[in-house]
Design an enzyme around this catalytic site. Structure first.
Site, PDB file in Angstrom:
ATOM      1  N   ASP A 136       0.849  -1.187   0.000  1.00  0.00           N
ATOM      2  CA  ASP A 136       0.000   0.000   0.000  1.00  0.00           C
ATOM      3  C   ASP A 136       0.884   1.236   0.000  1.00  0.00           C
ATOM      4  OD1 ASP A 136      -2.480  -1.353   0.066  1.00  0.00           O
ATOM      5  OD2 ASP A 136      -2.404  -1.536   2.243  1.00  0.00           O
TER       6      ASP A 136
ATOM      7  N   ASP B 221      -7.298  -1.221  -4.398  1.00  0.00           N
ATOM      8  CA  ASP B 221      -8.332  -0.814  -3.447  1.00  0.00           C
ATOM      9  C   ASP B 221      -9.249   0.247  -4.058  1.00  0.00           C
ATOM     10  OD1 ASP B 221      -7.097  -2.522  -1.603  1.00  0.00           O
ATOM     11  OD2 ASP B 221      -5.897  -0.902  -0.748  1.00  0.00           O
TER      12      ASP B 221
END
Length: 164
Positions: free
Chosen positions: A122, A140
């Site tokens: 991330d 995401d």
């Protein structure tokens, strides 16, 4: 000879775009940043390299590793189910097919990342003062946009039903 209507599977190109964009941006982050390194881009946004061993908001991240396999199987299962729905859909159901395709691309990209690395990379870090939104990635975003499109499609279908 009758022409068979085209299915929603035509939208799988969108899955491929989300999949490639996610893995490519993760590659760039790993090649450019050290783990936990952060580059300030805007007063409310950093590029920050972190590893997520869980799911959304690091859900189940502190377990013994079984969650890795659970999330991989879940992503594959959901992707198969959504591809089946796309096959049953007509190509003109653009919102729904786009939504499913984005979710498939995002889910499979995170699953590949999890299978290869044991975690998900991330890097988008939004914050306000001391409050940080959980760090996330392109996959995401694809999943969230897909979910929003499903909600929008459901809302639009409800409006059509009311008008009948």
């Amino acid at each position: 000879m009758t022409n068979k209507p085209k299915s929603g599977l035509l939208f799988l190109w969108l899955s491929a775009v989300a999949f490639v964009a996610d893995l490519w941006t993760k590659y760039l982050v790993v090649q450019t940043l050290e783990l936990y390194e952060s580059i300030n881009v805007l007063p409310i946004f950093n590029l920050t390299y972190v590893r997520n061993y869980g799911a959304a908001f690091s859900f189940l991240a502190d377990h013994d590793g079984w969650q890795k396999y659970f999330f991989i199987v879940l992503a594959i299962g959901i992707s198969i189910m959504l591809a089946y729905f796309m096959k049953k859909n007509h190509a003109n159901q653009k919102l729904q097919n786009s939504a499913y395709a984005l979710i498939i691309g995002g889910a499979l990209a995170n699953a590949v990342d999890r299978a290869y690395n044991g975690y998900v990379i991330d890097f988008f870090d939004f914050y306000w003062r001391d409050w940080h939104y959980p760090v996330f990635n392109v996959a995401d975003i694809a999943i969230c946009v897909g979910a929003a499109l499903i909600a929008l499609d459901t809302f639009k279908q409800g409006k059509k039903q009311e008008q009948k």
